[in-house]
Design a protein around this motif. Structure first.
Motif, PDB file in Angstrom:
ATOM      1  N   LEU A   1      -4.378  -4.254   6.724  1.00  0.00           N
ATOM      2  CA  LEU A   1      -5.144  -3.578   5.667  1.00  0.00           C
ATOM      3  C   LEU A   1      -5.019  -2.049   5.794  1.00  0.00           C
ATOM      4  O   LEU A   1      -5.085  -1.326   4.803  1.00  0.00           O
ATOM      5  N   VAL A   2      -4.818  -1.580   7.009  1.00  0.00           N
ATOM      6  CA  VAL A   2      -4.718  -0.129   7.236  1.00  0.00           C
ATOM      7  C   VAL A   2      -3.329   0.385   6.859  1.00  0.00           C
ATOM      8  O   VAL A   2      -3.189   1.498   6.370  1.00  0.00           O
ATOM      9  N   THR A   3      -2.315  -0.455   7.046  1.00  0.00           N
ATOM     10  CA  THR A   3      -0.946   0.060   6.952  1.00  0.00           C
ATOM     11  C   THR A   3      -0.117  -0.494   5.792  1.00  0.00           C
ATOM     12  O   THR A   3       0.851   0.150   5.384  1.00  0.00           O
ATOM     13  N   HIS A   4      -0.442  -1.678   5.282  1.00  0.00           N
ATOM     14  CA  HIS A   4       0.461  -2.328   4.325  1.00  0.00           C
ATOM     15  C   HIS A   4      -0.044  -2.237   2.881  1.00  0.00           C
ATOM     16  O   HIS A   4      -1.075  -2.824   2.546  1.00  0.00           O
ATOM     17  N   PRO A   5       0.707  -1.543   2.035  1.00  0.00           N
ATOM     18  CA  PRO A   5       0.291  -1.402   0.629  1.00  0.00           C
ATOM     19  C   PRO A   5       0.085  -2.746  -0.076  1.00  0.00           C
ATOM     20  O   PRO A   5      -0.827  -2.880  -0.891  1.00  0.00           O
ATOM     21  N   LYS A   6       0.898  -3.754   0.280  1.00  0.00           N
ATOM     22  CA  LYS A   6       0.746  -5.061  -0.394  1.00  0.00           C
ATOM     23  C   LYS A   6      -0.614  -5.686  -0.032  1.00  0.00           C
ATOM     24  O   LYS A   6      -1.320  -6.212  -0.901  1.00  0.00           O
ATOM     25  N   THR A   7      -0.962  -5.606   1.244  1.00  0.00           N
ATOM     26  CA  THR A   7      -2.271  -6.139   1.664  1.00  0.00           C
ATOM     27  C   THR A   7      -3.390  -5.365   0.980  1.00  0.00           C
ATOM     28  O   THR A   7      -4.391  -5.941   0.543  1.00  0.00           O
ATOM     29  N   GLN A   8      -3.215  -4.051   0.880  1.00  0.00           N
ATOM     30  CA  GLN A   8      -4.247  -3.211   0.255  1.00  0.00           C
ATOM     31  C   GLN A   8      -4.441  -3.589  -1.215  1.00  0.00           C
ATOM     32  O   GLN A   8      -5.565  -3.672  -1.698  1.00  0.00           O
TER      33      GLN A   8
ATOM     34  N   GLN B   1     -14.080   0.905   7.555  1.00  0.00           N
ATOM     35  CA  GLN B   1     -13.890   2.221   6.941  1.00  0.00           C
ATOM     36  C   GLN B   1     -12.811   2.142   5.858  1.00  0.00           C
ATOM     37  O   GLN B   1     -13.000   2.594   4.730  1.00  0.00           O
ATOM     38  N   LYS B   2     -11.688   1.521   6.224  1.00  0.00           N
ATOM     39  CA  LYS B   2     -10.569   1.406   5.280  1.00  0.00           C
ATOM     40  C   LYS B   2     -10.991   0.557   4.073  1.00  0.00           C
ATOM     41  O   LYS B   2     -10.700   0.891   2.923  1.00  0.00           O
ATOM     42  N   ALA B   3     -11.694  -0.517   4.333  1.00  0.00           N
ATOM     43  CA  ALA B   3     -12.137  -1.401   3.251  1.00  0.00           C
ATOM     44  C   ALA B   3     -13.037  -0.650   2.279  1.00  0.00           C
ATOM     45  O   ALA B   3     -12.920  -0.790   1.061  1.00  0.00           O
ATOM     46  N   SER B   4     -13.926   0.181   2.826  1.00  0.00           N
ATOM     47  CA  SER B   4     -14.845   0.901   1.939  1.00  0.00           C
ATOM     48  C   SER B   4     -14.080   1.932   1.099  1.00  0.00           C
ATOM     49  O   SER B   4     -14.373   2.095  -0.081  1.00  0.00           O
ATOM     50  N   GLU B   5     -13.073   2.565   1.682  1.00  0.00           N
ATOM     51  CA  GLU B   5     -12.250   3.507   0.903  1.00  0.00           C
ATOM     52  C   GLU B   5     -11.514   2.785  -0.218  1.00  0.00           C
ATOM     53  O   GLU B   5     -11.503   3.228  -1.369  1.00  0.00           O
ATOM     54  N   LEU B   6     -10.906   1.647   0.139  1.00  0.00           N
ATOM     55  CA  LEU B   6     -10.105   0.918  -0.852  1.00  0.00           C
ATOM     56  C   LEU B   6     -10.951   0.387  -2.000  1.00  0.00           C
ATOM     57  O   LEU B   6     -10.460   0.227  -3.118  1.00  0.00           O
ATOM     58  N   ARG B   7     -12.235   0.108  -1.738  1.00  0.00           N
ATOM     59  CA  ARG B   7     -13.103  -0.439  -2.771  1.00  0.00           C
ATOM     60  C   ARG B   7     -14.025   0.602  -3.376  1.00  0.00           C
ATOM     61  O   ARG B   7     -14.843   0.268  -4.231  1.00  0.00           O
TER      62      ARG B   7
END
Ligand code: ZN
Length: 219
Positions: free
Chosen positions: A154-161, A188-194
């Motif tokens: 989730l931190v590194t892969h655009p497809k997963t994001q 943290q990453k999840a909250s940014e992405l959403r």
């Protein structure tokens, strides 16, 4: 603040983290902690199936065993697919019998796993762990009632994001798996992405956790 590491191969001691430790089968009889665990036969480790299932069954009714797994299908590594399917089906019936959710390892076998859920029609939740597949696969799995646990990709892969952005949060968990990533970094990453506060992600994932584990008492 209670972070949930839904699937890990490491034992955590941070009191802010509730985790499900995936116990190696060979440690099953010696582990005696209060740690929340999941137990199952990883498709790469299928060997002496009767012995393996016997040691699982001996532990399964303990309250610290939250889930069955990780178990599943892997077309890259492990024994032939039919053997893997047979072993997986045995996990699914134990999951139903003991009313414990199933944590699934799936490599290049999503259509098989989705079909199995449709055919078996289980009451227990099935969670695809380390989920990094496409939006399309996620949508097919959503229709069949799956949950998804997203790992360090989730931190590194655009497809997963991209897939994560499109997955209903009520079907989501986060996990560190066998990595040394801190679960808080994934939140943290999840909250940014959403585009949410981290507290909102924490709250939603706690809700999901309580829901699938019937208001699990330790959270
Ligand atoms: Zn794992």
């Amino acid at each position: 603040m209670q972070f949930i590491d839904f699937h890990t191969h490491h034992i955590h001691s941070d009191p802010e983290i509730t985790s499900i430790y995936n116990v190696p089968l060979e440690e099953l009889n010696t582990s005696q902690s209060n740690q929340n665990i999941s137990i199952g036969i990883h498709p790469w480790e299928i060997s002496n199936i009767n012995n393996q299932f016997n040691s699982i069954k001996q532990k399964l009714s303990q309250s610290t065993v939250l889930a069955l797994g990780e178990c599943g299908l892997d077309k890259i590594k492990g024994p032939d697919l039919q053997t893997q399917i047979d072993v997986f089906k045995e996990h699914t019936s134990l999951s139903e019998q003991h009313k414990k959710p199933l944590i699934i390892h799936c490599v290049k076998s999503y259509s098989e796993i989705i079909k199995l859920r449709k055919d078996i029609d289980p009451k227990q939740p099935w969670i695809l762990h380390g989920f990094n597949s496409s939006v399309e696969t996620m949508n097919q799995a959503i229709e069949t009632g799956f949950y998804f646990s997203f790992g360090p990709s989730l931190v590194t892969h655009p497809k997963t994001q991209l897939t994560f952005r499109n997955t209903p949060l009520k079907r989501v968990f986060l996990e560190t798996d066998d990595s040394n990533t801190n679960i808080k970094e994934l939140y943290q990453k999840a909250s940014e992405l959403r585009d949410l506060n981290i507290e909102e992600v924490i709250e939603q994932l706690q809700y999901n956790f309580k829901l699938i584990f019937n208001n699990y008492r330790y959270l």
